[in-house]
Design a protein around this motif. Structure first.
Motif, PDB file in Angstrom:
ATOM      1  N   VAL A 145       0.845  -1.206   0.000  1.00 37.29           N
ATOM      2  CA  VAL A 145       0.000   0.000   0.000  1.00 37.29           C
ATOM      3  C   VAL A 145       0.872   1.245   0.000  1.00 37.29           C
ATOM      4  N   TYR A 146       1.904   1.260   0.827  1.00 35.12           N
ATOM      5  CA  TYR A 146       2.808   2.412   0.833  1.00 35.12           C
ATOM      6  C   TYR A 146       3.503   2.552  -0.523  1.00 35.12           C
ATOM      7  N   SER A 147       4.007   1.451  -1.058  1.00 35.65           N
ATOM      8  CA  SER A 147       4.721   1.497  -2.336  1.00 35.65           C
ATOM      9  C   SER A 147       3.837   2.028  -3.450  1.00 35.65           C
ATOM     10  N   LEU A 148       2.569   1.628  -3.446  1.00 36.71           N
ATOM     11  CA  LEU A 148       1.627   2.025  -4.494  1.00 36.71           C
ATOM     12  C   LEU A 148       1.010   3.395  -4.247  1.00 36.71           C
ATOM     13  N   ASP A 149       1.497   4.082  -3.197  1.00 39.16           N
ATOM     14  CA  ASP A 149       0.896   5.362  -2.805  1.00 39.16           C
ATOM     15  C   ASP A 149      -0.611   5.194  -2.629  1.00 39.16           C
ATOM     16  N   GLY A 150      -0.961   4.093  -1.953  1.00 36.44           N
ATOM     17  CA  GLY A 150      -2.366   3.723  -1.833  1.00 36.44           C
ATOM     18  C   GLY A 150      -3.102   4.482  -0.750  1.00 36.44           C
ATOM     19  N   ASN A 151      -4.357   4.165  -0.603  1.00 37.43           N
ATOM     20  CA  ASN A 151      -5.251   4.818   0.347  1.00 37.43           C
ATOM     21  C   ASN A 151      -5.237   4.043   1.670  1.00 37.43           C
ATOM     22  N   PRO A 152      -4.604   4.574   2.716  1.00 35.69           N
ATOM     23  CA  PRO A 152      -4.551   3.838   3.978  1.00 35.69           C
ATOM     24  C   PRO A 152      -5.861   3.850   4.744  1.00 35.69           C
ATOM     25  N   TYR A 153      -6.807   4.662   4.262  1.00 32.14           N
ATOM     26  CA  TYR A 153      -8.060   4.790   5.006  1.00 32.14           C
ATOM     27  C   TYR A 153      -9.107   3.764   4.582  1.00 32.14           C
ATOM     28  N   HIS A 154      -8.721   2.875   3.679  1.00 33.47           N
ATOM     29  CA  HIS A 154      -9.616   1.746   3.362  1.00 33.47           C
ATOM     30  C   HIS A 154      -9.775   0.811   4.558  1.00 33.47           C
TER      31      HIS A 154
ATOM     32  N   ARG B 245       1.191   1.048 -15.363  1.00 29.58           N
ATOM     33  CA  ARG B 245      -0.201   1.503 -15.496  1.00 29.58           C
ATOM     34  C   ARG B 245      -0.917   1.558 -14.159  1.00 29.58           C
ATOM     35  N   PHE B 246      -0.368   0.867 -13.157  1.00 33.19           N
ATOM     36  CA  PHE B 246      -1.084   0.749 -11.886  1.00 33.19           C
ATOM     37  C   PHE B 246      -0.239   1.106 -10.663  1.00 33.19           C
ATOM     38  N   ASN B 247       1.064   1.327 -10.829  1.00 35.30           N
ATOM     39  CA  ASN B 247       1.913   1.506  -9.644  1.00 35.30           C
ATOM     40  C   ASN B 247       2.154   2.965  -9.275  1.00 35.30           C
ATOM     41  N   HIS B 248       1.451   3.877  -9.961  1.00 32.04           N
ATOM     42  CA  HIS B 248       1.436   5.293  -9.579  1.00 32.04           C
ATOM     43  C   HIS B 248       2.829   5.901  -9.514  1.00 32.04           C
ATOM     44  N   GLY B 249       3.542   5.741 -10.631  1.00 37.38           N
ATOM     45  CA  GLY B 249       4.785   6.471 -10.799  1.00 37.38           C
ATOM     46  C   GLY B 249       6.057   5.747 -10.449  1.00 37.38           C
ATOM     47  N   LEU B 250       5.987   4.483 -10.143  1.00 33.18           N
ATOM     48  CA  LEU B 250       7.213   3.721  -9.903  1.00 33.18           C
ATOM     49  C   LEU B 250       7.805   3.262 -11.236  1.00 33.18           C
ATOM     50  N   PRO B 251       9.101   2.966 -11.281  1.00 35.07           N
ATOM     51  CA  PRO B 251       9.703   2.497 -12.535  1.00 35.07           C
ATOM     52  C   PRO B 251       9.117   1.162 -12.980  1.00 35.07           C
ATOM     53  N   SER B 252       9.201   0.911 -14.264  1.00 31.77           N
ATOM     54  CA  SER B 252       8.721  -0.355 -14.817  1.00 31.77           C
ATOM     55  C   SER B 252       9.456  -1.523 -14.175  1.00 31.77           C
ATOM     56  N   ASN B 253       8.692  -2.515 -13.735  1.00 32.23           N
ATOM     57  CA  ASN B 253       9.235  -3.717 -13.108  1.00 32.23           C
ATOM     58  C   ASN B 253      10.082  -3.418 -11.875  1.00 32.23           C
ATOM     59  N   LEU B 254       9.852  -2.234 -11.273  1.00 29.38           N
ATOM     60  CA  LEU B 254      10.567  -1.831 -10.055  1.00 29.38           C
ATOM     61  C   LEU B 254      12.080  -1.820 -10.244  1.00 29.38           C
ATOM     62  N   SER B 255      12.523  -1.570 -11.456  1.00 30.24           N
ATOM     63  CA  SER B 255      13.957  -1.546 -11.712  1.00 30.24           C
ATOM     64  C   SER B 255      14.588  -0.358 -10.990  1.00 30.24           C
ATOM     65  N   GLY B 256      15.703  -0.605 -10.319  1.00 29.70           N
ATOM     66  CA  GLY B 256      16.415   0.471  -9.638  1.00 29.70           C
ATOM     67  C   GLY B 256      17.552   1.040 -10.444  1.00 29.70           C
TER      68      GLY B 256
ATOM     69  N   ASP C 237      11.499   1.468  -1.111  1.00 25.69           N
ATOM     70  CA  ASP C 237      12.700   2.271  -1.322  1.00 25.69           C
ATOM     71  C   ASP C 237      12.531   3.244  -2.481  1.00 25.69           C
ATOM     72  N   LEU C 238      11.957   2.769  -3.567  1.00 21.66           N
ATOM     73  CA  LEU C 238      11.757   3.628  -4.733  1.00 21.66           C
ATOM     74  C   LEU C 238      10.764   4.746  -4.429  1.00 21.66           C
ATOM     75  N   ARG C 239       9.704   4.452  -3.689  1.00 19.35           N
ATOM     76  CA  ARG C 239       8.711   5.481  -3.360  1.00 19.35           C
ATOM     77  C   ARG C 239       9.307   6.545  -2.444  1.00 19.35           C
ATOM     78  N   ARG C 240      10.118   6.116  -1.484  1.00 17.56           N
ATOM     79  CA  ARG C 240      10.685   7.064  -0.526  1.00 17.56           C
ATOM     80  C   ARG C 240      11.608   8.080  -1.189  1.00 17.56           C
ATOM     81  N   ARG C 241      12.164   7.710  -2.344  1.00 20.69           N
ATOM     82  CA  ARG C 241      13.063   8.641  -3.044  1.00 20.69           C
ATOM     83  C   ARG C 241      12.313   9.780  -3.723  1.00 20.69           C
ATOM     84  N   GLN C 242      11.030   9.585  -3.945  1.00 20.93           N
ATOM     85  CA  GLN C 242      10.268  10.547  -4.738  1.00 20.93           C
ATOM     86  C   GLN C 242       9.951  11.793  -3.921  1.00 20.93           C
TER      87      GLN C 242
END
Length: 523
Positions: free
Chosen positions: A242-251, A375-386, A467-472
């Motif tokens: 949920v954190y990685s996907l910048d998801g909604n924690p209030y679900h 298309r669904f990961n809200h701005g993360l790199p393709s295949n989570l490539s670092g 890790d990738l989300r925290r860099r943004q």
């Protein structure tokens, strides 16, 4: 029955477990099976007198020429054939000898320890007609870490686990093989090394050892422990996702879940709120609806959490039962012929556990599919490539890991077909309705291995996603509990920058998961 206080973590107690016919727990079995706790037979006079009365009653029946199934008769459909007095001592050996036809892989040392322990607990109930000497010999096996080599295939779950348990009876008598401190050796050689004569089974003792549900129950204990831990781990991985996907924690709002008050489901939602530090829902959420694999995670994982108490009840009741045939009531002076060797409750629990645990794999696989897809990961790199942008075309990140997770999930889901409905008429139609409990338990363990592999893949990827989300720029702070868990994981799996083969790291994670390495959530 006691509720699960922590999903069968390894026992830290050094006090021996004293067996006196009182109920034991699943945790007790696991602590012995994993070599964390010793076992002792009670020296209490009332306990030993109860065992002796049952055996004495059997001896008296033999003197009075009473007909006792499996003691003075043949077995199964041969119960109408009377065995001569001269052959009574040979009869138990015949039983374990002709059942020596198990095939397949052998049980692990830990599983074999659990089998010995489960059978010992049942015989301590004092209604199986066995001697104190047999109980002491079983305790001796556990005390010296000598356990039978048991092929896992060949039981239909009624009349109990006859074929696999024949390997326990044979090992006691100095035949076949044992594991001594994990090393496979001939039983006779090990007994000779310890200066111990092979045991001579008394009347009924061969049947008492073999005609029960010890193998399916022992395997069920392991399945329960692994499933309980996976439910907690799947919750933690969901929080990371949920954190990685910048998801909604209030679900996972408390008032929302109070409207559908399944206790386990609510517990999962509370854990997610704690992990994501989302105590209060705003009037309007930042994103109305995340996809089901995160939004409905409490509803999937909650099925497991809500099922754990009744799986425990079925397994602990079976564990603490006398489940051979016949049983003896020395006080009332009667022999009771029945069918307590039927493993229907274990089969039903394991078939349900298979489906619920396989759904954990499906859930985590779907989360992983979201994480790797731009298309669904809200701005993360393709295949989570670092990798650096200039290297993006060359590096493929978690592309193959997601394929592997999908394969493991598909196999787990395929194996969820209930075993208990595949009863077969066996043994000249004497055993014409059987439980298939041992097959159900073995299926469950295979499914759990696959679920653990999916969890390892999802955990590896979710850590990368965090890790990738925290860099943004503008990323929300990582809640303290998730940050601590991420740091613990990073001691085993470094971030993925340039592509590398991940097999070894995934295997390490699988081992850690099976060992219930991380302490997840307070009781």
């Amino acid at each position: 029955m006691t509720l699960l206080h922590d999903p069968l973590r390894k026992s830290s107690t050094s006090a021996p477990l004293t067996l006196d016919g009182s109920p034991v727990t699943l945790e007790d079995i696991m602590s012995v099976a994993e070599g964390q706790r010793r076992v002792m037979l009670s020296t209490a006079s009332d306990f030993r007198a109860r065992i002796a009365r049952g055996n004495a009653f059997l001896e008296r029946l033999l003197e009075e020429e009473g007909v006792i199934y499996g003691v003075t008769t043949g077995f199964g459909d041969s119960c109408t054939r009377e065995v001569s007095a001269a052959d009574l001592e040979q009869l138990p050996r015949q039983l374990y000898t002709f059942h020596g036809c198990g095939l397949g892989e052998v049980l692990s040392v830990e599983a074999s320890r659990a089998v010995v322990m489960v059978r010992l607990v049942s015989l301590c109930r004092g209604v199986s007609g066995v001697s104190v000497e047999l109980l002491e010999r079983l305790v001796w096996l556990l005390e010296h870490d000598i356990v039978p080599v048991i092929p896992e295939e060949g039981s239909v779950g009624a009349s109990g686990d006859l074929t696999p348990l024949s390997y326990l009876a044979a090992a006691l008598c100095g035949e076949r093989e044992v594991f001594e401190h994990g090393k496979r050796r001939p039983s006779a050689e090990v007994f000779a090394k310890h200066g111990l004569a092979p045991y001579r089974l008394k009347p009924k003792e061969g049947l008492a050892l073999m005609n029960g549900t010890a193998v399916m129950t022992a395997l069920g204990v392991f399945a329960f422990a692994r499933t309980a831990y996976l439910a907690r781990l799947a919750t933690r991985i969901t929080a990371l996702s949920v954190y990685s996907l910048d998801g909604n924690p209030y679900h996972f709002d408390a008032d929302l879940f109070a409207a559908k008050p399944h206790p386990g489901q609510n517990q999962v939602a509370a854990r997610l709120r704690e992990d994501l530090h989302a105590p209060r829902t705003p009037r309007n959420s930042p994103r109305l609806q995340d996809r089901y694999s995160t939004r409905c995670a409490p509803h999937v994982i909650g099925v497991v959490e809500d099922s754990l108490p009744w799986w425990r009840q079925f397994l602990e009741t079976e564990l603490n039962s006398a489940n051979d045939n016949p049983l003896f009531d020395a006080e009332a002076g009667k022999v009771m012929h029945g069918g307590h060797f039927y493993g229907g409750h274990v089969a039903f629990a394991m078939d349900g556990l298979k489906q619920a645990s396989a759904n954990l794999a499906d859930l985590l696989d779907r989360q992983l599919a979201l994480l790797v897809d731009t298309r669904f990961n809200h701005g993360l790199p393709s295949n989570l490539s670092g990798a650096e942008p200039a290297r993006a075309a060359l590096n493929h990140g978690y592309k193959a890991v997601q394929i592997g997770a999908s394969a493991w999930t598909a196999e787990a889901l395929k194996l969820t077909m209930p075993a208990s409905v595949f009863s077969r008429s066996t043994e000249c139609h004497n055993q014409d309705k059987v439980s298939m409990g041992t097959i159900a338990a073995r299926d469950a363990l295979r499914i759990l291995t696959l679920v653990e592999q999916v969890a390892a893949a999802a955990l590896h990827a979710a850590c990368q996603g965090v890790d990738l989300r925290r860099r943004q720029a503008g990323a929300a702070p990582l809640p303290k509990q998730l940050a601590g868990f991420l740091d613990a994981c990073r001691t085993h799996i470094p971030p993925l920058v340039e592509d590398r083969a991940l097999e070894a790291e995934l295997r390490t994670l699988c081992d850690l998961i099976r060992e219930r390495h991380w302490s997840l959530y307070d009781a």
